[in-house]
Design an enzyme around this catalytic site. Structure first.
Site, PDB file in Angstrom:
ATOM      1  N   ASP A   1       6.397  36.105 -14.908  1.00 59.73           N
ATOM      2  CA  ASP A   1       6.030  36.521 -13.568  1.00 59.73           C
ATOM      3  C   ASP A   1       6.605  37.940 -13.404  1.00 59.73           C
ATOM      4  O   ASP A   1       7.697  38.210 -13.883  1.00 59.73           O
ATOM      5  CB  ASP A   1       6.681  35.525 -12.599  1.00 59.73           C
ATOM      6  CG  ASP A   1       6.155  35.661 -11.196  1.00 59.73           C
ATOM      7  OD1 ASP A   1       5.501  36.669 -10.910  1.00 59.73           O
ATOM      8  OD2 ASP A   1       6.407  34.754 -10.390  1.00 59.73           O
TER       9      ASP A   1
ATOM     10  N   GLY B   1       7.777  40.773  -8.787  1.00 58.36           N
ATOM     11  CA  GLY B   1       7.441  41.230  -7.444  1.00 58.36           C
ATOM     12  C   GLY B   1       7.847  40.219  -6.388  1.00 58.36           C
ATOM     13  O   GLY B   1       8.494  40.557  -5.398  1.00 58.36           O
TER      14      GLY B   1
ATOM     15  N   GLY C   1       0.507  34.758  -3.389  1.00 62.66           N
ATOM     16  CA  GLY C   1       0.751  34.865  -1.961  1.00 62.66           C
ATOM     17  C   GLY C   1       1.061  33.534  -1.341  1.00 62.66           C
ATOM     18  O   GLY C   1       0.909  32.484  -1.954  1.00 62.66           O
TER      19      GLY C   1
ATOM     20  N   ASP D   1       1.708  27.280 -12.417  1.00 61.01           N
ATOM     21  CA  ASP D   1       3.129  27.134 -12.701  1.00 61.01           C
ATOM     22  C   ASP D   1       3.808  26.767 -11.408  1.00 61.01           C
ATOM     23  O   ASP D   1       3.304  27.085 -10.327  1.00 61.01           O
ATOM     24  CB  ASP D   1       3.719  28.456 -13.222  1.00 61.01           C
ATOM     25  CG  ASP D   1       3.951  29.445 -12.102  1.00 61.01           C
ATOM     26  OD1 ASP D   1       5.028  29.419 -11.481  1.00 61.01           O
ATOM     27  OD2 ASP D   1       3.035  30.246 -11.802  1.00 61.01           O
TER      28      ASP D   1
ATOM     29  N   CYS E   1       3.994   5.444 -16.643  1.00 61.92           N
ATOM     30  CA  CYS E   1       4.360   6.729 -17.248  1.00 61.92           C
ATOM     31  C   CYS E   1       4.709   6.529 -18.714  1.00 61.92           C
ATOM     32  O   CYS E   1       5.337   5.535 -19.092  1.00 61.92           O
ATOM     33  CB  CYS E   1       5.545   7.332 -16.498  1.00 61.92           C
ATOM     34  SG  CYS E   1       6.057   8.926 -17.159  1.00 61.92           S
TER      35      CYS E   1
ATOM     36  N   CYS F   1       6.565   8.747 -20.504  1.00 64.63           N
ATOM     37  CA  CYS F   1       7.615   9.702 -20.888  1.00 64.63           C
ATOM     38  C   CYS F   1       8.808   9.008 -21.555  1.00 64.63           C
ATOM     39  O   CYS F   1       8.969   7.794 -21.480  1.00 64.63           O
ATOM     40  CB  CYS F   1       8.076  10.513 -19.676  1.00 64.63           C
ATOM     41  SG  CYS F   1       9.350   9.748 -18.666  1.00 64.63           S
TER      42      CYS F   1
ATOM     43  N   CYS G   1      11.035   7.009 -19.003  1.00 67.27           N
ATOM     44  CA  CYS G   1      10.484   5.717 -18.578  1.00 67.27           C
ATOM     45  C   CYS G   1      10.479   4.702 -19.728  1.00 67.27           C
ATOM     46  O   CYS G   1      10.562   3.500 -19.498  1.00 67.27           O
ATOM     47  CB  CYS G   1       9.088   5.900 -18.001  1.00 67.27           C
ATOM     48  SG  CYS G   1       9.148   6.726 -16.393  1.00 67.27           S
TER      49      CYS G   1
ATOM     50  N   HIS H   1      10.933  13.266 -16.841  1.00 70.55           N
ATOM     51  CA  HIS H   1       9.901  12.444 -16.201  1.00 70.55           C
ATOM     52  C   HIS H   1       8.968  13.299 -15.324  1.00 70.55           C
ATOM     53  O   HIS H   1       7.747  13.205 -15.428  1.00 70.55           O
ATOM     54  CB  HIS H   1      10.537  11.334 -15.356  1.00 70.55           C
ATOM     55  CG  HIS H   1       9.529  10.662 -14.469  1.00 70.55           C
ATOM     56  ND1 HIS H   1       8.659   9.687 -14.933  1.00 70.55           N
ATOM     57  CD2 HIS H   1       9.188  10.881 -13.176  1.00 70.55           C
ATOM     58  CE1 HIS H   1       7.846   9.335 -13.953  1.00 70.55           C
ATOM     59  NE2 HIS H   1       8.145  10.036 -12.873  1.00 70.55           N
TER      60      HIS H   1
HETATM   61 ZN   LIG Z   1       8.328   8.852 -16.844  1.00 66.18          ZN
END
Ligand SMILES: [Zn+2]
Length: 424
Positions: free
Chosen positions: A102, A105, A267, A314, A352, A354, A357, A383
């Site tokens: 980024d 600014g 913005g 992002d 989930c 992940c 989890c 997660h």
């Molecule tokens: Zn998870």
């Protein structure tokens, strides 16, 4: 289906593979010197060259395709020279993939006027004292040449101009960098928005010139793609003008003028009108160039972005709320510190996939959050980042298979329902 490819010999390319009719949505691939990004995609934020509490290997495993860092923070510490010497941002932080920075600014201005850390998106709850903290020293001053600001770290004075932002971002060496812009708020006057927009347009030309010069000077370095930033707050004519201007903007080199490789939509945006505002810009911006929506990452907003033509997003939200014990689930947000989780011997979300989890219960997470253990931030961040990365991946799959709106209805039906109930 339309197929668009942006011919390029510099290692940066964007190719659209699916563009469903009657929608601005598209599926594609951004190619960079450090690898490809299948879009639409969520890009997790590692502001200071680290996603707080999580190893880069873990970010890769949970599906992150690229990371976004911030030029302002890296400029102050460790400084752009250190990153340049290290071989660029990706190598410095041991991230095996594409990176974004980024422009700085937003941070220069937001840290300068004492914004809250997150720009509130709901204009109704966005009080003016949230924008300018009365008792806070003003740390930034904008003029037509650039921005003078005081470091939030040690109070030292610095100046960012479009040229400095390009020099800093070239040394940091991310694959995708952003033009230096003036980020306004919903509370600036219409007249000020007009002035800021023209300033951002002129800064855009200076960014293109400096970027072109640095790209030639540093031709041994991997190519960096420059995105122009579209501002204009909540005004239709200003957003459309900014999109038209930025799409047409070229460097002043008479022999080979260059334009932007893509666009960042920036913005303060009001949640309720996000989709409309994106449509104003994305109907004008050239379809074959990638579009990044800056700083937006709540599930409901990601849907609005994808169906209105956004390729990448992002947002720090997923990791920031994780560190406060707030986690996403299919039925809305949950707070792991709440007493109800003390004996919840089940994963955060049983749908989930992940690491957290698969291996830990809400009861354990409740315990480590209550005990202020460092692992709490790690597990919750894994997660949340996986939840958001996967959600956008699922949107991409649904766009390809043609059932995007069914997927959205199914997801939002459950997510909104209970997150509404959970609000007190
Ligand atoms: Zn998870």
């Amino acid at each position: 289906m339309r197929i668009n490819a942006l011919p390029s010999g510099n290692g940066f390319n964007f190719e659209i593979s699916h563009a469903p009719e009657k929608s601005l949505a598209r599926v594609g691939t951004i190619s960079t010197p450090h690898g490809d990004i299948a879009t639409p995609a969520f890009i997790p934020v590692g502001t200071k060259a680290t996603v707080k509490a999580v190893l880069p290997e873990t970010m890769k495993e949970l599906g992150a395709q690229a990371l976004l860092s911030n030029a302002y923070h890296l400029y102050l510490q460790p400084g752009p020279d250190a990153l340049d010497e290290a071989g660029g941002l990706a190598r410095f932080m041991n991230w095996p993939g594409p990176t974004f920075t980024d422009s700085g600014g937003f941070q220069v201005l937001s840290l300068g006027v004492g914004f809250k850390k997150v720009l509130a998106m709901d204009a109704q709850t966005f009080r003016s004292d949230d924008v300018i903290a009365g008792n806070k020293e003003r740390l930034a001053h904008v003029d037509d040449e650039g921005v003078t600001f005081k470091s939030h770290l040690d109070g030292s004075m610095h100046r960012f101009t479009p040229e400095v932002s390009m020099q800093v971002q070239h040394k940091i060496g991310a694959d995708i960098i952003f033009a230096f812009d003036e980020c306004t708020t919903l509370h600036n006057t219409r007249k000020y928005q007009e002035k800021a927009l023209e300033r951002t347009r002129l800064w855009g030309i200076r960014c293109l010139d400096e970027h072109q010069k640095l790209t030639l000077e540093r031709s041994e370095k991997p190519y960096q793609a420059l995105y122009g930033v579209i501002q204009g707050a909540q005004y239709e004519d200003l957003r459309k003008k900014a999109a038209t201007d930025m799409a047409a903007l070229r460097s002043t080199d008479p022999d080979s003028p260059i334009g932007f490789d893509g666009f960042g939509l920036g913005g303060a945006l009001d949640k309720k009108t996000l989709g409309t505002i994106l449509t104003w810009m994305n109907e004008i911006l050239p379809a074959q160039k990638p579009r990044h929506l800056l700083g937006i990452g709540a599930p409901e907003d990601l849907f609005v972005g994808v169906e209105n033509g956004i390729d990448t997003f992002d947002c720090v939200l997923a990791s920031r709320i994780a560190r406060t014990s707030a986690v996403y689930t299919m039925v809305g947000r949950n707070n792991l510190s709440n007493a109800i989780n003390r004996r919840a011997f089940e994963p955060i979300d049983d749908e989930c996939d992940c690491y957290t989890c698969a291996n830990y219960t809400k009861a354990y997470l409740h315990h480590v959050f209550r005990g202020k253990e460092i692992i709490a931030a790690t597990l919750a961040t894994i997660h949340n980042e996986r939840f958001i990365v996967r959600l956008v991946d699922q949107m991409r799959a649904a766009l390809i298979s043609g059932d995007y709106f069914e997927f959205k209805e199914q997801f939002m039906g459950r997510y909104k329902h209970l997150s509404g109930q959970a609000r007190d």
